[in-house]
Design a protein around this motif. Structure first.
Motif, PDB file in Angstrom:
ATOM      1  N   VAL A  18     -35.893 -12.201 -38.458  1.00  0.00           N
ATOM      2  CA  VAL A  18     -35.727 -12.126 -37.060  1.00  0.00           C
ATOM      3  C   VAL A  18     -36.906 -11.789 -36.418  1.00  0.00           C
ATOM      4  CG1 VAL A  18     -33.250 -12.102 -37.134  1.00  0.00           C
ATOM      5  CG2 VAL A  18     -34.910  -9.816 -36.479  1.00  0.00           C
ATOM      6  N   ASN A  19     -38.048 -11.679 -37.421  1.00  0.00           N
ATOM      7  CA  ASN A  19     -40.108 -11.316 -36.954  1.00  0.00           C
ATOM      8  C   ASN A  19     -39.478 -10.563 -35.642  1.00  0.00           C
ATOM      9  OD1 ASN A  19     -41.473 -13.129 -37.557  1.00  0.00           O
ATOM     10  ND2 ASN A  19     -40.184 -14.970 -37.188  1.00  0.00           N
ATOM     11  N   LEU A  78     -26.913  -6.313 -38.740  1.00  0.00           N
ATOM     12  CA  LEU A  78     -26.571  -7.113 -37.542  1.00  0.00           C
ATOM     13  C   LEU A  78     -27.150  -6.860 -36.157  1.00  0.00           C
ATOM     14  CD1 LEU A  78     -22.269  -7.630 -38.178  1.00  0.00           C
ATOM     15  CD2 LEU A  78     -24.330  -9.018 -38.380  1.00  0.00           C
ATOM     16  N   ALA A  79     -26.986  -5.434 -35.653  1.00  0.00           N
ATOM     17  CA  ALA A  79     -27.394  -5.227 -34.087  1.00  0.00           C
ATOM     18  C   ALA A  79     -28.674  -5.805 -34.060  1.00  0.00           C
ATOM     19  CB  ALA A  79     -26.859  -3.590 -34.101  1.00  0.00           C
ATOM     20  N   ILE A  80     -29.446  -4.847 -35.182  1.00  0.00           N
ATOM     21  CA  ILE A  80     -30.755  -5.156 -35.449  1.00  0.00           C
ATOM     22  C   ILE A  80     -31.125  -6.545 -35.621  1.00  0.00           C
ATOM     23  CG2 ILE A  80     -32.903  -4.937 -36.501  1.00  0.00           C
ATOM     24  CD1 ILE A  80     -32.187  -2.299 -37.769  1.00  0.00           C
ATOM     25  N   GLU A  81     -30.606  -7.648 -35.833  1.00  0.00           N
ATOM     26  CA  GLU A  81     -30.485  -8.681 -35.539  1.00  0.00           C
ATOM     27  C   GLU A  81     -30.660 -10.073 -34.551  1.00  0.00           C
ATOM     28  OE1 GLU A  81     -29.686  -9.434 -40.440  1.00  0.00           O
ATOM     29  OE2 GLU A  81     -28.824 -10.866 -39.159  1.00  0.00           O
ATOM     30  N   GLU A  82     -29.694  -8.824 -33.164  1.00  0.00           N
ATOM     31  CA  GLU A  82     -28.921  -9.377 -32.511  1.00  0.00           C
ATOM     32  C   GLU A  82     -29.602  -8.152 -31.077  1.00  0.00           C
ATOM     33  OE1 GLU A  82     -27.667 -12.168 -31.994  1.00  0.00           O
ATOM     34  OE2 GLU A  82     -27.547 -12.258 -33.645  1.00  0.00           O
ATOM     35  N   GLY A  83     -30.854  -7.750 -31.875  1.00  0.00           N
ATOM     36  CA  GLY A  83     -31.221  -7.123 -30.553  1.00  0.00           C
ATOM     37  C   GLY A  83     -32.177  -5.293 -30.406  1.00  0.00           C
TER      38      GLY A  83
END
Ligand code: PLP
Length: 257
Positions: A30-31, A219-224
């Motif tokens: 997710v950059n 998943l949590a990292i992908e969402e911030g």
């Protein structure tokens, strides 16, 4: 979900490196810059000898769900003077005095009563405490944390508690193996944080999002997520059932029961 054993120094080093690699990979997708994500190792049920090995493996902070367990360990490991303790579980006001004594961070603030008790005890100890506000993003009645719609009013009260350094929000997602049920919890916390950032007076920091555990931190990292709280993927499977730490987790991995 099966987790690796984490008993020896080399097993712990290996597990920590593996988790770090997964953090980096999730950031890449997710950059995001991996340095934005802090790994908080969660050491509940892990004994003092293994905690010393974790320290040798590089851990300089540990998260604990229960105050008594955390305090006992903090005292037993007091010689490791740069080791910081984070309390990540629900707190009763009568335990605030313990947290005020040894913890660097408290991630589960969800009432003004607890804020008041902490303020009073921190004044007595002449200490400050970093805090996150716990939000119930899964709408499960038995989970701790404020309802998302109550967070703004609550956070606006917090500057009065001068010993509390408010940094952001924390949540536990729904207990489920199904990402399509877990991800919305993380999205909800991020959107709430973004809304608060626009609406709150300057001076109240809302940068931190503590979300994600062994089963769902990618998943949590992908969402911030900016903090992930990881226990079993580092220290191995826990023997105590999760219901000992989370009142509503007694249905196992699927939290729908
Ligand atoms: C135990 C715990 C974690 C870590 O869970 P693991 O499955 O061991 O990664 C995270 N957050 C809280 C609040 C916990 O109590």
């Amino acid at each position: 979900m099966s987790y690796p054993v984490g008993r020896t120094l080399s097993e712990l080093e290996h597990n920590l490196a593996a988790v770090q690699q997964r953090i980096v990979a999730a950031c890449r997708r997710v950059n995001r810059d991996p340095s934005e994500v802090r790994l908080l190792p969660v050491s509940k049920t892990v004994n003092d000898d293994r905690l010393r090995l974790a320290y040798q493996a590089g851990c300089r902070e540990l998260g604990e769900n229960k105050v008594q367990e955390a305090q006992r360990k903090a005292e037993a490991l007091a010689d490791l003077s740069d080791l910081r303790w984070s309390v990540i579980g629900h707190l009763q006001t009568n335990k605030a005095k313990h947290v005020a004594r040894f913890a660097s961070e408290f991630q589960a603030l969800d009432s003004l009563r607890v804020a008041r008790a902490l303020q009073r005890r921190l004044e007595a100890e002449d200490r400050t405490l970093e805090v996150l506000v716990q939000v119930n993003t899964s709408n499960e009645p038995s989970k701790f944390g404020l309802a998302p719609e109550d967070v703004e009013t609550f956070v606006r009260e917090l500057p009065a508690f001068t010993r509390l350094q408010v940094n952001g929000l924390m949540t536990l997602a729904i207990f489920s193996d199904d990402p399509s049920r877990v991800r919305p919890c993380f999205v909800r916390l991020r959107q709430l944080r973004d809304r608060l950032r626009e609406r709150l007076p300057t001076g109240i920091s809302m940068d931190t999002l503590s979300m994600g555990m062994s089963g769902d931190f990618e998943l949590a990292i992908e969402e911030g997520a900016t903090v992930v709280r990881v226990g079993q993927a580092i220290f191995g499977p826990r023997l105590l059932p999760d219901s000992y730490y989370w009142p509503d987790a007694n249905t196992g991995q699927d939290g729908s029961g």
